[in-house]
Design a protein around this motif. Structure first.
Motif, short mmCIF file in Angstrom:
data_model
loop_
_atom_site.label_atom_id
_atom_site.label_comp_id
_atom_site.label_asym_id
_atom_site.label_seq_id
_atom_site.Cartn_x
_atom_site.Cartn_y
_atom_site.Cartn_z
N THR A 110 41.40 61.77 36.87
CA THR A 110 41.77 60.42 36.48
C THR A 110 42.14 60.44 35.00
N LEU A 111 43.16 59.77 34.77
CA LEU A 111 43.73 59.38 33.90
C LEU A 111 43.07 57.96 32.84
N HIS A 112 42.27 58.07 31.77
CA HIS A 112 41.94 56.87 31.47
C HIS A 112 42.70 56.41 30.30
N PHE A 113 42.95 55.11 30.23
CA PHE A 113 43.91 54.40 29.02
C PHE A 113 43.34 53.24 28.49
N ASN A 114 43.93 53.14 27.19
CA ASN A 114 43.47 51.86 26.53
C ASN A 114 44.69 51.48 25.91
#
Lengths: 74, 138, 622
Positions: free
Chosen positions: C177-181
């Motif tokens: 999973t790639l988390h981004f903000n």
């Protein structure tokens, strides 16, 4: 002799009766008339008049004044 | 004498036939057609510069299409687009109305084809039209 | 892998081989996974401090191609990396140019890489940018500044000019999973994205979420549109199919005056709402599950809707329209006043129950002038993108003087009322069963077989049968300034078709009603009737002895018109050789008006009637 004359008359009469009938059924697309009608409408829409080579719209770059008025204004 | 009468009858019948065909002269002017013409004429004063600058061109199926909108300022592009689609809607209705007014709705396609050639023929030099796969400058 | 091996070899050389000052390595082809490099050349300059020059004629990576790539690593001062290359997607024809100049930090994996003078240029694209990337454990934080960027697609339908903005992204890989903000701040510049146009910046988008496989999850996102409103949303979308698996969106305070030209109008192209002015507030709330709208709620607060073509207007609109896929809801809609096709509308409250795609309401009352339009037993359904509805309608008496003022007609006396047992709307066509009876001019006008197509659209179509009985010609001729006629009028206008509210087809027949009553016609009326048939007839009356009489008795009068293709085929009450009788006189002096024009152009006829009425009005003014 009399018989042949009658025959000829019958043939010609029936031709008279049939010929127009045939044509009435087979109305083909009148291409020349359509072109004439199209030309008339295009002349009106583009305001092309005989003997007047330059119509209202000269080739100019569109400026805001030429721009359509219904662009989002606000 | 009888031969003469016979040929006369044939001639008469031909004339009758011609009259039937000539009745469809297509130059009808119903209120719907006048309204469409008026609306297209009014729009042409706005579209004219766009033909000249090559922003729009005449298509081979008797409509107009956006060729290159980059010459039009961004803020006017939305209006320019709706101008083009409004013109095409009017043209569709025009071809349909002419066909129905003549009592031959099935002629719509033929009428459209006729117009396609005439629009391009009557276009000013410098305007673009579709030919084959691409745009050609007249 | 191969490249890494070469670098290892180079480093080894640099440390051990003192006598070597430059090393050059050339390769015809280097293949690594799905990358292919052709004609590569690496030059290492070992004099003083080291510089590396890497050149490649052609690099293919997946669907991306690069040519004339130059990378220059300079360790002489502060380490810098400069690169430029031609770039394109394999399917494209034209090459774009990309270049960048970066400061290489001492700690490659932890400190900030600062890249300036970034530029991406192509035929219609010019994107100057600056980039700051900080590597982070299993991710990165990036800051991108776009300075006065321009781009456009070939047709110019998606384009931006002088676009300046700022994007920050923080991303971190955790397992699969790639988390981004991320936050996008569009500061200035104009954008046209068919059909939307944004003249200015000032808009912001913030989004935090994750990407797992093809599934993009937004935990919370906010789109702030300057002056328009804030949209908060969250949800899940499949990035391959663009299928929305879940969405919740909330727009609590939408400024309609700003939102209408920016967001709504471009999508309302040919609808009747495309040239309106809106103001007031709206709120919108939507939830979607598996590409299916589950619930929504639209509220309008003190909104005003004003059509610039003056076809309709509604003021002080308040609405509360909740909808749910699963449950029935009650909707309400009200306005204080307004107009519909110039007919003033009074205060109206509409309540209805909505059950998925159908709507029912026991009654709706629309006050109009001094009467009201009462609709009852209303039911509507939305099936296959089309509305179908039916209802009962009644018009409680509306006074004609008010109505004629509203429609800008000469003032007519009497009252209009109607009772329509069934009105149906299907496939864009409105049909009525039953009759509308207007009590006008002491007689009746009955409209039946009424059907309408897009009455508020560009080319409204209407067809109907109109039957007139015992209209008082005295008040009729006075109202329309036609010269006095005493008597009663019957009329049958069958198969009437209006396009754009103008007659295009009808079989019309007007004649004096049967029966005994006072039948008198003034000389002026005779002249006017005659002039409808063209000049000449009127002059004949003038010259004859008949001009000494002010009025005449008649036995019967009538005129009919069969309108087709803009041509009216005229006839009268009886035909004569080469013509027809319009007025048949009786007694002494008797007058008979004959018509000879069998066909008259409709517009010509309308012009003549107008001229007659206007001419007479002028006379009265004198």
């Amino acid at each position: 002799m009399k018989n042949t004359t009658t025959k000829k008359w019958i043939i010609s009469l029936s031709m008279v009766a049939i010929l127009p009938a045939c044509v009435t059924i087979n109305i083909y697309f009148p291409a020349a008339a359509a072109e004439k009608a199209a030309d008339k409408i295009i002349d009106e829409v583009w305001q092309l008049k005989q003997g007047q080579d330059a119509p209202a719209d000269k080739p100019v770059e569109p400026t805001p004044a030429d721009a359509p008025t219904d662009a989002p204004a606000k | 004498m009888k031969k003469f009468l016979l040929s006369l009858l044939v001639i008469v019948s031909i004339f009758t036939a011609n009259w039937v065909a000539a009745a469809a002269d297509l130059e009808v002017n119903t209120p719907a057609i006048s309204a469409l013409k008026a609306s297209m004429q009014a729009r042409h004063s706005q579209l004219g510069p766009f033909y000249s600058s090559g922003a729009v061109g005449l298509t081979k199926d008797a409509f107009i299409a956006i060729k290159d909108a980059t010459a039009v300022p961004l803020k006017d592009r939305g209006g320019f687009n709706s101008l083009v689609s409004a013109e095409n809607a009017d043209r569709t209705n025009l071809y349909k109305e002419i066909a129905t007014a003549n009592g031959h709705p099935e002629w719509q396609g033929d009428i459209q084809n006729t117009f396609a050639g005439r629009w391009i023929d009557k276009a000013q030099s410098g305007w673009f039209y579709q030919s084959g796969g691409g745009w050609v400058k007249k | 892998m191969l490249l890494r091996a070469i670098f290892a070899c180079l480093l080894a050389l640099a440390q051990n081989a003192f006598a070597v000052s430059t090393i050059s390595i050339s390769a015809d082809t280097i293949t690594n996974d799905n990358a292919v490099v052709r004609s590569a050349n690496i030059l290492v300059d070992l004099k003083a401090q080291t510089t590396y020059t890497i050149k490649a004629q052609h690099i293919q990576y997946d669907k991306l191609e690069a040519r004339n790539a130059n990378v220059f690593l300079d360790y002489r001062g502060k380490p810098t990396l400069t690169f430029d290359t031609d770039l394109k997607q394999s399917s494209d024809k034209a090459w774009a140019k990309a270049q960048m100049h970066c400061l290489v930090p001492a700690n490659l994996m932890q400190e900030v890489w600062q890249c300036n003078d970034g530029k991406f240029t192509a035929e219609r694209i010019n994107l100057p940018f600056a980039l700051e990337v900080t590597p982070q454990p299993k991710g990165f934080a990036a800051n991108i500044n776009l300075q006065s960027a321009n781009f456009s697609d070939e047709a110019g339908l998606h384009a931006a000019e002088k676009l300046t903005g700022h994007l920050t992204v923080v991303a971190k890989q955790e397992g699969d999973t790639l988390h981004f903000n991320s936050a996008l701040n569009w500061q200035s510049g104009e954008v046209f994205w068919q059909p939307l146009y944004f003249a200015n910046g000032g808009h912001e988008l913030q989004a935090a979420g994750s990407l797992k496989g093809d599934i993009l999850t937004l935990d919370n996102a906010t789109l702030k549109l300057d002056k328009v409103g804030d949209l908060k949303f969250s949800g899940q979308v499949d990035t391959k199919t663009f299928k929305i698996q879940k969405l919740n969106a909330d727009l609590p305070n939408l400024n309609l005056a700003e939102a209408y030209p920016l967001l709504f109008k471009p999508f309302l192209g040919k609808t009747m709402l495309n040239n309106a002015e809106l103001d007031g507030k709206a709120a919108l709330n939507v939830s979607v599950v598996d590409s299916q709208i589950k619930t929504f709620k639209i509220s309008l607060k003190d909104a005003n809707i004003d059509d610039k073509n003056h076809k309709f207007a509604f003021y002080n609109v308040n609405a509360d329209i909740p909808w749910s896929y699963d449950a029935a809801t009650k909707v309400s809609f009200s306005y204080n006043n307004g107009q519909l096709l110039n007919m003033p509308l009074g205060r109206t409250n509409i309540g209805a129950e909505v059950n998925r795609y159908s709507l029912v309401s026991p009654s709706i009352e629309l006050p109009i002038l001094d009467g009201a339009f009462k609709l009852s037993d209303i039911s509507a359904a939305y099936i296959n993108d089309n509305w179908y509805w039916h209802l009962r309608a009644a018009l409680t008496p509306v006074s004609m003087p008010d109505a004629s003022r509203a429609f800008k007609l000469p003032t007519m006396q009497g009252k209009a009322s109607a009772e329509i047992p069934l009105v149906t709307y299907s496939g864009g066509i409105l049909t009525t069963d039953g009759e509308m009876v207007l009590n006008v001019f002491d007689g009746t006008a009955t409209v039946s077989q009424l059907t309408m197509q897009n009455p508020l659209g560009d080319s409204p179509k209407l067809s109907a049968d109109l039957v007139l009985r015992n209209l008082d010609m005295g008040s009729l001729t006075r109202t329309f300034s036609f010269g006095a006629i005493e008597g009663k009028l019957d009329g049958d206008v069958l198969g009437l078709e209006l396009l754009n509210w103008k007659p295009v087809k009808m079989d019309a027949k007007l004649q004096s009603s049967p029966g005994n009553y006072l039948k008198k016609i003034s000389q002026r009326a005779v002249e006017n009737i005659s002039s409808l048939g063209g000049a000449g007839a009127a002059a004949a009356v003038q010259r004859s002895v008949l001009r000494f009489f002010k009025e005449f008795n008649y036995e019967k009068m009538g005129l009919s018109c069969i309108l087709r293709n803009n041509v009216c085929e005229m006839s009268g009450i009886e035909s004569t050789p080469g013509g027809y009788v319009i007025v048949k006189g009786s007694g002494i002096p008797a007058i008979t008006v004959l018509g000879y024009n069998q066909t008259v152009g409709w517009s010509e006829l309308v012009d003549r009637i107008k001229r007659v009425i206007e001419g007479n009005t002028k006379l009265i003014v004198k």
